[in-house]
Write a protein that holds these residues in place. Sequence first.
Motif, PDB file in Angstrom:
ATOM      1  N   THR A  66       3.224   3.042  14.399  1.00 41.92           N
ATOM      2  CA  THR A  66       4.492   3.689  14.757  1.00 41.92           C
ATOM      3  C   THR A  66       5.677   2.745  14.847  1.00 41.92           C
ATOM      4  O   THR A  66       6.812   3.210  14.957  1.00 41.92           O
ATOM      5  N   GLY A  67       5.444   1.450  14.801  1.00 41.98           N
ATOM      6  CA  GLY A  67       6.547   0.504  14.968  1.00 41.98           C
ATOM      7  C   GLY A  67       6.636  -0.505  13.849  1.00 41.98           C
ATOM      8  O   GLY A  67       5.899  -0.441  12.864  1.00 41.98           O
ATOM      9  N   SER A  68       7.527  -1.447  14.014  1.00 41.21           N
ATOM     10  CA  SER A  68       7.749  -2.469  12.993  1.00 41.21           C
ATOM     11  C   SER A  68       7.513  -3.885  13.519  1.00 41.21           C
ATOM     12  O   SER A  68       7.856  -4.862  12.857  1.00 41.21           O
ATOM     13  N   GLN A  69       6.944  -4.001  14.706  1.00 44.87           N
ATOM     14  CA  GLN A  69       6.667  -5.323  15.263  1.00 44.87           C
ATOM     15  C   GLN A  69       5.653  -6.072  14.404  1.00 44.87           C
ATOM     16  O   GLN A  69       4.783  -5.465  13.756  1.00 44.87           O
ATOM     17  N   SER A  70       5.755  -7.379  14.417  1.00 45.72           N
ATOM     18  CA  SER A  70       4.779  -8.190  13.704  1.00 45.72           C
ATOM     19  C   SER A  70       3.453  -8.172  14.465  1.00 45.72           C
ATOM     20  O   SER A  70       3.399  -7.800  15.636  1.00 45.72           O
ATOM     21  N   VAL A  71       2.403  -8.604  13.786  1.00 48.62           N
ATOM     22  CA  VAL A  71       1.092  -8.653  14.420  1.00 48.62           C
ATOM     23  C   VAL A  71       1.109  -9.608  15.601  1.00 48.62           C
ATOM     24  O   VAL A  71       0.505  -9.334  16.650  1.00 48.62           O
ATOM     25  N   ASP A  72       1.811 -10.739  15.471  1.00 51.11           N
ATOM     26  CA  ASP A  72       1.893 -11.688  16.581  1.00 51.11           C
ATOM     27  C   ASP A  72       2.610 -11.079  17.782  1.00 51.11           C
ATOM     28  O   ASP A  72       2.210 -11.311  18.935  1.00 51.11           O
ATOM     29  N   GLN A  73       3.673 -10.314  17.542  1.00 56.78           N
ATOM     30  CA  GLN A  73       4.389  -9.678  18.642  1.00 56.78           C
ATOM     31  C   GLN A  73       3.514  -8.641  19.347  1.00 56.78           C
ATOM     32  O   GLN A  73       3.509  -8.551  20.576  1.00 56.78           O
ATOM     33  N   ILE A  74       2.795  -7.869  18.565  1.00 58.45           N
ATOM     34  CA  ILE A  74       1.905  -6.860  19.150  1.00 58.45           C
ATOM     35  C   ILE A  74       0.808  -7.539  19.957  1.00 58.45           C
ATOM     36  O   ILE A  74       0.473  -7.109  21.068  1.00 58.45           O
ATOM     37  N   ALA A  75       0.244  -8.609  19.399  1.00 55.80           N
ATOM     38  CA  ALA A  75      -0.816  -9.340  20.102  1.00 55.80           C
ATOM     39  C   ALA A  75      -0.327  -9.852  21.450  1.00 55.80           C
ATOM     40  O   ALA A  75      -1.012  -9.714  22.474  1.00 55.80           O
ATOM     41  N   GLU A 112      -4.397  -1.694   6.366  1.00 58.29           N
ATOM     42  CA  GLU A 112      -4.975  -0.343   6.307  1.00 58.29           C
ATOM     43  C   GLU A 112      -4.524   0.507   7.479  1.00 58.29           C
ATOM     44  O   GLU A 112      -4.236   1.702   7.319  1.00 58.29           O
ATOM     45  N   LEU A 113      -4.425  -0.074   8.647  1.00 60.87           N
ATOM     46  CA  LEU A 113      -4.004   0.675   9.838  1.00 60.87           C
ATOM     47  C   LEU A 113      -2.531   1.060   9.757  1.00 60.87           C
ATOM     48  O   LEU A 113      -2.134   2.157  10.176  1.00 60.87           O
ATOM     49  N   ARG A 114      -1.739   0.180   9.209  1.00 61.15           N
ATOM     50  CA  ARG A 114      -0.295   0.500   9.088  1.00 61.15           C
ATOM     51  C   ARG A 114      -0.063   1.649   8.108  1.00 61.15           C
ATOM     52  O   ARG A 114       0.805   2.491   8.328  1.00 61.15           O
ATOM     53  N   THR A 115      -0.849   1.683   7.051  1.00 66.09           N
ATOM     54  CA  THR A 115      -0.646   2.721   6.035  1.00 66.09           C
ATOM     55  C   THR A 115      -1.450   3.987   6.322  1.00 66.09           C
ATOM     56  O   THR A 115      -1.255   5.014   5.673  1.00 66.09           O
ATOM     57  N   GLY A 116      -2.371   3.908   7.293  1.00 63.62           N
ATOM     58  CA  GLY A 116      -3.188   5.071   7.637  1.00 63.62           C
ATOM     59  C   GLY A 116      -4.336   5.301   6.689  1.00 63.62           C
ATOM     60  O   GLY A 116      -4.951   6.380   6.684  1.00 63.62           O
ATOM     61  N   HIS A 117      -4.683   4.329   5.856  1.00 71.95           N
ATOM     62  CA  HIS A 117      -5.778   4.463   4.886  1.00 71.95           C
ATOM     63  C   HIS A 117      -7.048   3.862   5.448  1.00 71.95           C
ATOM     64  O   HIS A 117      -7.028   3.047   6.341  1.00 71.95           O
TER      65      HIS A 117
END
Length: 322
Positions: free
Chosen positions: A283-292, A317-322
């Motif tokens: 749902t967002g645009s944060q980087s993986v490091d920011q989310i972590a 895959e999680l970002r695209t929902g695949h």
Amino acid sequence: MLIHLLVLDGVFDLGLAALTDTLDTANQLASTLEPAQAPAPFLLTRVGVRQRVRTAQGLSVPVVAAHSAQVPDAVLIPALGAKMPDTLSARLAKQDVGDAAEVLRHWDQQGASTGAACTASFLLAESALLNGQRATTSWWLAPSFRQRFPDVVLDESRMLVTSDRFTTAGAALAHIDLALSIVRSRSPVLAALVARYLLIEPSGSQAQFVIPDHLAHSDPVVERFEAWARQQLAHGFSLTEAATAAGTSERTLARRLQRVLGKTPLSYFQDLRIERAVHLLRTGSQSVDQIAAGIGYADGVTLRALLRRKLGRGVRELRTGH
């Protein structure tokens, strides 16, 4: 291979259709294979413990009386239409469930293998045949299953679990996984072909679909722990603080989590971190490091590895929902 579909009144329409259509597709596609790769046909018989059987949507299902049916090579049980703990409990109290359990025990003694999907795992467990065995079920019913059948080793994160002669499958469309497991046992090549025709991508896990707080709400202590944990994701885990917030002792908290969820407090805390990470990735645009960083991990590498291990999927895959 003789397969009985054990159908009870109020059967889940989609489950019955998924089992039937998957095995019928296998029979049709078998003719396209080389003789050495094509198994003998799957012979399906719908059997019941009552003369009159209707689906949850009210459709009539013709059945052969189970007590007079030939002993099968395998019996598959589609889900019951009752999907929530209270309605499922009431459904399991009806006499036909006890009669079905007796039939299952008889067929088991004669060497038949048994498969059950979704809520049908409860029916199979009622027969006591799963005692001491590993099993799975619909993820949101896991707390109810554990409380009702403490002698069964439940792993609701799995889509398909085989233990001894018993195979159990997870929720709804896992009926297809159950049917494919039967096909695969006779011909892996045919099973792969059926999966391609039905656009089924094999998945070993239900974990990506689990909504943790739906499970927590079945117990007030666990629910209080869950509320505290969601506020602490970025700050780390303390069992002492968790027990205080839940209004109980550390030992009682651990025991309640194990009884309801089959997890330790720390492992459930990690599940909530994963849930938050997946939500932010989608749902967002944060980087993986920011989310972590936002859920208490030192870097994105740790989070990536955890997502892959827990869900079997990567960040893209999680970002695209695949």
